[in-house]
Scaffold this motif. Structure first.
Motif, PDB file in Angstrom:
ATOM      1  N   GLY A   1       0.773  -1.235   0.000  1.00 34.22           N
ATOM      2  CA  GLY A   1       0.000   0.000   0.000  1.00 34.22           C
ATOM      3  C   GLY A   1       0.800   1.277   0.000  1.00 34.22           C
ATOM      4  O   GLY A   1       0.229   2.366   0.168  1.00 34.22           O
TER       5      GLY A   1
ATOM      6  N   GLN B   1       0.426   4.892   2.181  1.00 40.92           N
ATOM      7  CA  GLN B   1      -0.910   4.908   2.776  1.00 40.92           C
ATOM      8  C   GLN B   1      -1.044   3.913   3.918  1.00 40.92           C
ATOM      9  O   GLN B   1      -1.942   4.027   4.749  1.00 40.92           O
ATOM     10  CB  GLN B   1      -1.968   4.613   1.716  1.00 40.92           C
ATOM     11  N   ASN B   2      -0.157   2.925   3.987  1.00 36.74           N
ATOM     12  CA  ASN B   2      -0.288   1.907   5.031  1.00 36.74           C
ATOM     13  C   ASN B   2       0.166   2.479   6.366  1.00 36.74           C
ATOM     14  O   ASN B   2       1.317   2.923   6.498  1.00 36.74           O
ATOM     15  CB  ASN B   2       0.532   0.659   4.681  1.00 36.74           C
TER      16      ASN B   2
ATOM     17  N   TYR C   1      -6.878  -6.545   2.819  1.00 39.44           N
ATOM     18  CA  TYR C   1      -7.416  -5.187   2.947  1.00 39.44           C
ATOM     19  C   TYR C   1      -6.818  -4.495   4.168  1.00 39.44           C
ATOM     20  O   TYR C   1      -6.481  -5.139   5.167  1.00 39.44           O
ATOM     21  CB  TYR C   1      -8.938  -5.212   3.100  1.00 39.44           C
TER      22      TYR C   1
ATOM     23  N   THR D   1      -7.063  -0.342   6.265  1.00 37.38           N
ATOM     24  CA  THR D   1      -7.574   1.030   6.267  1.00 37.38           C
ATOM     25  C   THR D   1      -6.410   1.990   6.148  1.00 37.38           C
ATOM     26  O   THR D   1      -5.510   2.005   6.995  1.00 37.38           O
ATOM     27  CB  THR D   1      -8.374   1.313   7.551  1.00 37.38           C
ATOM     28  N   GLY D   2      -6.396   2.783   5.102  1.00 41.29           N
ATOM     29  CA  GLY D   2      -5.279   3.667   4.835  1.00 41.29           C
ATOM     30  C   GLY D   2      -5.226   4.874   5.749  1.00 41.29           C
ATOM     31  O   GLY D   2      -6.163   5.149   6.518  1.00 41.29           O
TER      32      GLY D   2
ATOM     33  N   ASN E   1      -5.639   7.770   4.968  1.00 37.52           N
ATOM     34  CA  ASN E   1      -6.699   8.703   4.598  1.00 37.52           C
ATOM     35  C   ASN E   1      -8.080   8.219   5.025  1.00 37.52           C
ATOM     36  O   ASN E   1      -9.094   8.849   4.711  1.00 37.52           O
ATOM     37  CB  ASN E   1      -6.684   8.952   3.087  1.00 37.52           C
TER      38      ASN E   1
ATOM     39  N   THR F   1      -9.677   5.459   4.074  1.00 33.28           N
ATOM     40  CA  THR F   1     -10.388   4.630   3.116  1.00 33.28           C
ATOM     41  C   THR F   1      -9.860   3.202   3.133  1.00 33.28           C
ATOM     42  O   THR F   1      -8.702   2.949   3.467  1.00 33.28           O
ATOM     43  CB  THR F   1     -10.254   5.198   1.693  1.00 33.28           C
ATOM     44  N   ARG F   2     -10.727   2.268   2.759  1.00 29.60           N
ATOM     45  CA  ARG F   2     -10.342   0.849   2.725  1.00 29.60           C
ATOM     46  C   ARG F   2      -9.513   0.593   1.464  1.00 29.60           C
ATOM     47  O   ARG F   2      -9.927   0.943   0.360  1.00 29.60           O
ATOM     48  CB  ARG F   2     -11.584  -0.032   2.720  1.00 29.60           C
ATOM     49  N   GLN F   3      -8.373  -0.043   1.644  1.00 36.61           N
ATOM     50  CA  GLN F   3      -7.459  -0.319   0.540  1.00 36.61           C
ATOM     51  C   GLN F   3      -7.435  -1.824   0.267  1.00 36.61           C
ATOM     52  O   GLN F   3      -7.365  -2.638   1.186  1.00 36.61           O
ATOM     53  CB  GLN F   3      -6.042   0.143   0.887  1.00 36.61           C
ATOM     54  N   ASP F   4      -7.488  -2.197  -0.995  1.00 38.96           N
ATOM     55  CA  ASP F   4      -7.421  -3.587  -1.434  1.00 38.96           C
ATOM     56  C   ASP F   4      -6.043  -3.820  -2.036  1.00 38.96           C
ATOM     57  O   ASP F   4      -5.693  -3.213  -3.053  1.00 38.96           O
ATOM     58  CB  ASP F   4      -8.519  -3.853  -2.465  1.00 38.96           C
ATOM     59  N   VAL F   5      -5.238  -4.694  -1.411  1.00 44.70           N
ATOM     60  CA  VAL F   5      -3.886  -4.936  -1.922  1.00 44.70           C
ATOM     61  C   VAL F   5      -3.887  -5.975  -3.035  1.00 44.70           C
ATOM     62  O   VAL F   5      -2.847  -6.223  -3.653  1.00 44.70           O
ATOM     63  CB  VAL F   5      -2.923  -5.363  -0.791  1.00 44.70           C
TER      64      VAL F   5
END
Length: 485
Positions: free
Chosen positions: A282, A285-286, A322, A324-325, A327, A329-333
């Motif tokens: 990520g 963002q991670n 997944y 949460t970044g 920011n 928002t949920r992030q999909d790796v």
């Protein structure tokens, strides 16, 4: 809180003339005209010597990075989407002069040389006898640890047991695995007898008798000395604790906790490692790293992705798709390359500056060694063996570890089925803790396991002896190379 510091070593090694040439791990270069016999004089010299020995753990060629690539990439849980230097380890079709193999080999022998200096010279120093014996015991623990890694990764290997102080002694033949294991056992038996049970203050993080006992139990287990492994691990049961929550074990604010038996002490300021950003995904963002570049990815065909219960808390901490970044928002790796979640360092300052201590030994090692060895020694699982593994399974589901659970407890297994369950539990418990490859090697399932994932695995069953070592060592020839290279 970090207490022990490993980085005050250069003056010692320069003075003692113990640094290795980067060209050959068994050859030494003298960097100073100060003779060794003029250095090892005081208790301060002894302390500096043992701290200098620990320092090798922090090298990028060891727990800083490359030891993980050498032990995790070839195993079945980890894959990599990177250049061919990495992928050749992942596919297990590496060649004899692979650079990571040479770097790790050199660093392990460097640390052995430093330990040999302590073992050889500290006994003659006039100082408190108990402190002296403990320092020598620490060096024997470290030497044994390195030879244990070497014998499992390379098989028969050179075994220097003294300081190499002249060019005539720089070439050594391969020593048999039997002899190496005998020396490992002797070193650990002598170490456990003189090391303290606990460490306090600035000494927290240094070897203890519990660390020596646990490592010795693992050595016995690897050799299938079942009764010895069961008895030795049983000596440690009750000396440490399982933390109630799996994730708390790896917290950067709770390091050296009651579950940790031995770990490598990074502070992220003077010395850091790359595991945090390399395991996460990520980018920036991670929130668990400075930049999730995901060098190590979960193999989505392996058991930890396809067979691991998704309701288990331990799984959801250790691997993920997944997050949460920063920011919100949920992030999909992505499912192609899921990520690892153990090395979380929110305040990491760079991709090579993680402060999380890589754990070498913790209390589940003791319980799972005991469970497997007890069952194998007794011809099937005993009540004590079941309880040892079931404690770990209960914790994995956030259940009280000492209360039986009809939902998660194992019962009614044959001897082989129980051993298979222990090996699987070890895999789930010790994700990215440099243990999976060794379990596959000792159970004879390494090549077949990774081939079942579609990887070529055309190399031999062990790592190659570095070709530069064979070329430079007068006591070794082409015939000494491990089969398959």
């Amino acid at each position: 809180m970090k207490t022990i510091r490993y980085f005050t070593y250069s003056f010692l090694l320069l003075a003692a003339g113990l640094l290795h040439s980067c060209k050959d791990a068994l050859k030494e270069e003298v960097f100073s005209f100060v003779a060794t016999e003029n250095y090892w004089k005081t208790e301060a010299d002894a302390e500096a010597g043992i701290i200098g020995t620990y320092e090798s753990f922090l090298s990028s060629n060891y727990y800083g990075r490359f030891y993980f690539e050498l032990t995790e990439l070839p195993a079945d849980f980890v894959t990599i989407n990177r250049n061919d230097t990495y992928q050749t380890l992942d596919r297990w079709d590496l060649i004899a002069n692979h650079p990571f193999v040479l770097q790790v080999w050199n660093t392990m022998y460097q640390q052995i040389s430093r330990a040999n200096g302590v073992i050889q010279y500290v006994p003659a120093i006039a100082m408190d006898e108990q402190k002296k014996q403990a320092i020598v015991g620490e060096a024997k623990f470290i030497r044994a640890f390195n030879y244990f890694n070497i014998v499992r990764l390379w098989g028969d290997s050179p075994m220097p047991l003294a300081v190499i102080d002249n060019l005539a002694n720089t070439s050594l033949p391969r020593t048999s695995k039997t002899q190496i294991y005998a020396q490992i056992e002797q070193d650990l038996q002598e170490a456990e007898a003189v090391l303290p049970e606990t460490r306090t203050g600035a000494a927290v993080g240094r070897a203890t008798s519990g660390a020596a006992k646990t490592l010795l139990a693992w050595v016995y287990l690897t050799q299938e000395k079942w009764q010895e492994a069961a008895s030795k691990s049983n000596e440690v049961i009750g000396k440490y604790q399982l933390l109630p929550k799996f994730g708390d074990v790896f917290s950067g604010t709770n390091e050296n906790n009651a579950e940790i038996i031995f770990s490598v002490q990074f502070d992220g300021t003077n010395r850091g490692h790359s595991l945090t950003s390399f395991a996460h995904a990520g980018g920036t963002q991670n929130p668990n790293c400075t930049n999730g570049v995901r060098v190590y990815s979960v193999d989505n065909k392996s058991d930890i992705w396809t067979r691991w219960d998704t309701t288990e808390a331990r799984r959801n901490f250790s691997v993920y798709r997944y997050f949460t970044g920063r920011n919100g928002t949920r992030q999909d790796v992505g499912n192609d390359y899921p990520a690892f979640g153990k090395y979380n360092a929110p305040s990491e300052t760079g991709i090579n500056n993680s402060y999380i201590n890589p754990i070498v030994l913790r209390y589940p090692d003791v319980l799972l060694i005991f469970a497997e060895a007890e069952s194998q020694a007794k011809g099937g699982p005993t009540a004590e063996a079941y309880e040892a593994i079931n404690k770990i399974r209960r914790r994995a589901y956030n259940l009280p570890v000492d209360q039986p659970s009809a939902t998660v407890d194992l019962t009614g297994l044959s001897q082989q089925a129980f051993r298979d369950a222990v090996i699987q539990e070890r895999g789930f418990e010790f994700v990215m803790e440099c243990k999976r490859l060794y379990d596959l090697l000792r159970t004879g399932t390494f090549k077949s396991k990774i081939q079942s994932l579609g990887k070529a695995a055309t190399a031999g069953d062990l790592l190659p002896i570095p070709q530069s070592e064979i070329d430079a060592n007068a006591e070794m020839a082409s015939a000494d190379q491990n089969p398959g290279y």
